[in-house]
Design an enzyme around this catalytic site. Sequence first.
Site, mmCIF file in Angstrom:
data_model
loop_
_atom_site.group_PDB
_atom_site.id
_atom_site.type_symbol
_atom_site.label_atom_id
_atom_site.label_comp_id
_atom_site.label_asym_id
_atom_site.label_seq_id
_atom_site.Cartn_x
_atom_site.Cartn_y
_atom_site.Cartn_z
ATOM 1 N N HIS A 57 35.194 41.954 -2.994
ATOM 2 C CA HIS A 57 34.434 41.508 -1.830
ATOM 3 C C HIS A 57 34.170 39.998 -1.804
ATOM 4 C CE1 HIS A 57 33.650 45.825 -2.175
ATOM 5 N NE2 HIS A 57 33.659 45.810 -0.849
ATOM 6 N N ASN A 80 33.903 26.236 3.831
ATOM 7 C CA ASN A 80 34.531 24.927 4.033
ATOM 8 C C ASN A 80 34.040 24.235 5.310
ATOM 9 O OD1 ASN A 80 35.950 26.285 6.059
ATOM 10 N ND2 ASN A 80 37.901 26.236 4.975
ATOM 11 N N SER A 109 27.592 37.124 -9.010
ATOM 12 C CA SER A 109 27.722 37.879 -7.768
ATOM 13 C C SER A 109 26.849 37.311 -6.653
ATOM 14 C CB SER A 109 27.321 39.336 -8.009
ATOM 15 O OG SER A 109 28.234 39.953 -8.883
ATOM 16 N N ALA A 126 23.778 34.571 -10.329
ATOM 17 C CA ALA A 126 23.942 35.462 -9.188
ATOM 18 C C ALA A 126 23.018 35.037 -8.049
ATOM 19 C CB ALA A 126 23.634 36.898 -9.604
#
Length: 152
Positions: A57, A80, A109, A126
């Site tokens: 994912h 970006n 994550s 994370a």
Amino acid sequence: MSIRQIGILNVSMGRDVTVVEPSNIYGCTLGDDVFIGPFVEIQKDVRVGKRTRVQSHSFICELVTIGEDCFIGHGVMFVNDTFSIGGPARGDRTQWRSTMIGSNVSIGSNATIMPVSICDNVVIGAGAVVVKDIVEPGVYAGNPAKFIRSHA
């Protein structure tokens, strides 16, 4: 109606690359021994270095370079387009910015990586949001990501 199927298209792969489908990977370069988990999108002109793992994912947009021996956790998002014109660039690549990830970088994550440079030997916690260049090895976490400590 326009239907675009996911898949692997025009990818330069090194030796022993593993891609778990479904993934949408196109126009990029994957080094030797790279692992790509399911439900990952890697866009054109991205470079992923040897022995790097990209977990499920995750989204790696154009203008991202990732070094060797990196770990990209589940659900990591690279950005970006900084909305520098007050909204999305709508495909105007002159508004996009690049991201450079050094080698031996681990990104936890659900982290979000804005267009920055991250030096070698860094751990991103994370859920962190990286909005500034990281030039010192160590552990970073939070929103915005801040230096927590040096490596143990």
